[in-house]
Design a protein around this motif. Structure first.
Motif: not given
Length: 272
Positions: A134-146
Motif C-alpha cells: 500500500n502507499n508508503g510501505e516498503s518491502l521491508l515493512d512486510m518482512l518479519p523483524p528477523e
C-alpha cells in the motif's frame, strides 16, 4: 438496515473467491494480450525465459525484461522508483497495451507501481508469491523483524549497496522443491540485489484494492521464503481487494523447479 459500502462488498467477494488448483491441464488466455513477466530480487529476465517458452508455445507474446538495478553493470544503489520506471519505459518503448503484467516476489512492488503510473496500458495484474504494497510501505515493512535484521547484517558487510543470499538460505527456503544440482545451478545465476529497492517506500496514488483493474494471486503452497506465521496468502493477497486466487504446488522458485507448471498457473491467472 444499513447498506454495505462498495469496499465491504468487494472484501466479501474476495474472501470467497474460487481457488484453482493447477495441474498439467491446458488453460488458454487471450493470445492478443501480451504477457510481461517481471522477475524478483537477485534475478534477471533471463531466468524467466524457460517459463516464457511454454507461454509462447501456447500462442502468446511474452516479454521478460530485466529491472533497473539487476542489469549487467547497473549500480547496486538503484532505488525502487528507478526500477519501477524501467518497466514503465519498457512498456512505452515497445508500445505494449492491454498487458497481463506478472510480478514475482519483489516484482510485486514493481507491478503495483507500474499499475499506478500507467493503468491504461494494463489488462490484469498477476502477483506470483509477491509483495503487495500500500502507499508508503516498503518491502521491508512486510518482512518479519528477523528477516530485516538478516538483510541489514548482509548489507553492512558490503560496500556497493547490494545484498546477496547465502546458498543454505536459497536451498532450504527459496527452492526447497528442487534437487541439489538444480539449486546450485540456479544459485549461480543470481546477482546482488540493490538494498535500496527493499528499503524505499512506494508512492502510490491508489492502493491496489482501489485500482480498477483485474488482479490475480498465484500462491505456491510449498513456498517457505516467508515464515508460515507471516504467509504470502492470505496476508498479502487480501490487500488486493477483489482478486482471483490460483494455487499451485511448489516452492518460491517454480521458474527453476517446474517452469511448465508455473506457465500453466500464469495462464489460469491471466485468463478472462
Amino acid at each position: 438496515m444499513s447498506v454495505p459500502s462498495r469496499r465491504s462488498v468487494l472484501a466479501g467477494v474476495a474472501a470467497v473467491a474460487a481457488v484453482s488448483v493447477i495441474g498439467v491441464q491446458e488453460v488458454r488466455a487471450a493470445p492478443s494480450r501480451p504477457f510481461v513477466l517481471v522477475h524478483g530480487a537477485w534475478h534477471t529476465g533471463r531466468e524467466l525465459e524457460e517459463t516464457a517458452s511454454f507461454l509462447r508455445a501456447a500462442g502468446h507474446s511474452v516479454h521478460t525484461p530485466t529491472l533497473k538495478g539487476n542489469q549487467s553493470g547497473d549500480s547496486k544503489r538503484t532505488g525502487l522508483q528507478e526500477a519501477i520506471q524501467s518497466i514503465v519505459e519498457y512498456l512505452a518503448k515497445n508500445d505494449l497495451k492491454d498487458v497481463i503484467l506478472v510480478g514475482h516476489s519483489y516484482g510485486g512492488m514493481i507491478i503495483t507501481g507500474v499499475a499506478d503510473e500507467v493503468p491504461e496500458r494494463l489488462h490484469r495484474l498477476v502477483y506470483w508469491n509477491a509483495f503487495v504494497p500500500n502507499n508508503g510501505e516498503s518491502l521491508l515493512d512486510m518482512l518479519p523483524p528477523e528477516s530485516v535484521a538478516f538483510f541489514e547484517s548482509i548489507a553492512t558487510q558490503r560496500s556497493d549497496g547490494g545484498i546477496v543470499l547465502p546458498f543454505p538460505v536459497w536451498r532450504e527456503l527459496f527452492i526447497n522443491d528442487a534437487d541439489l544440482a538444480t539449486a546450485e545451478k540456479s544459485f549461480n545465476l543470481l546477482n546482488p540485489q540493490p538494498y535500496a529497492t527493499f528499503k524505499d517506500k512506494i508512492k502510490l496514488k491508489k492502493n491496489p484494492a482501489e485500482m480498477q483493474i483485474g488482479k490475480s494471486y498465484i500462491n505456491a503452497t510449498e513456498d517457505t521464503a516467508l515464515p508460515h506465521q507471516m504467509p504470502w496468502h492470505p496476508r498479502l493477497s487480501q490487500k488486493l481487494g477483489l482478486f482471483r486466487l490460483v494455487q499451485v504446488r511448489g516452492s518460491h522458485e517454480l521458474c527453476f523447479s517446474n517452469p511448465k507448471l508455473l506457465a500453466q498457473a500464469i495462464l489460469a491467472a491471466g485468463r478472462d
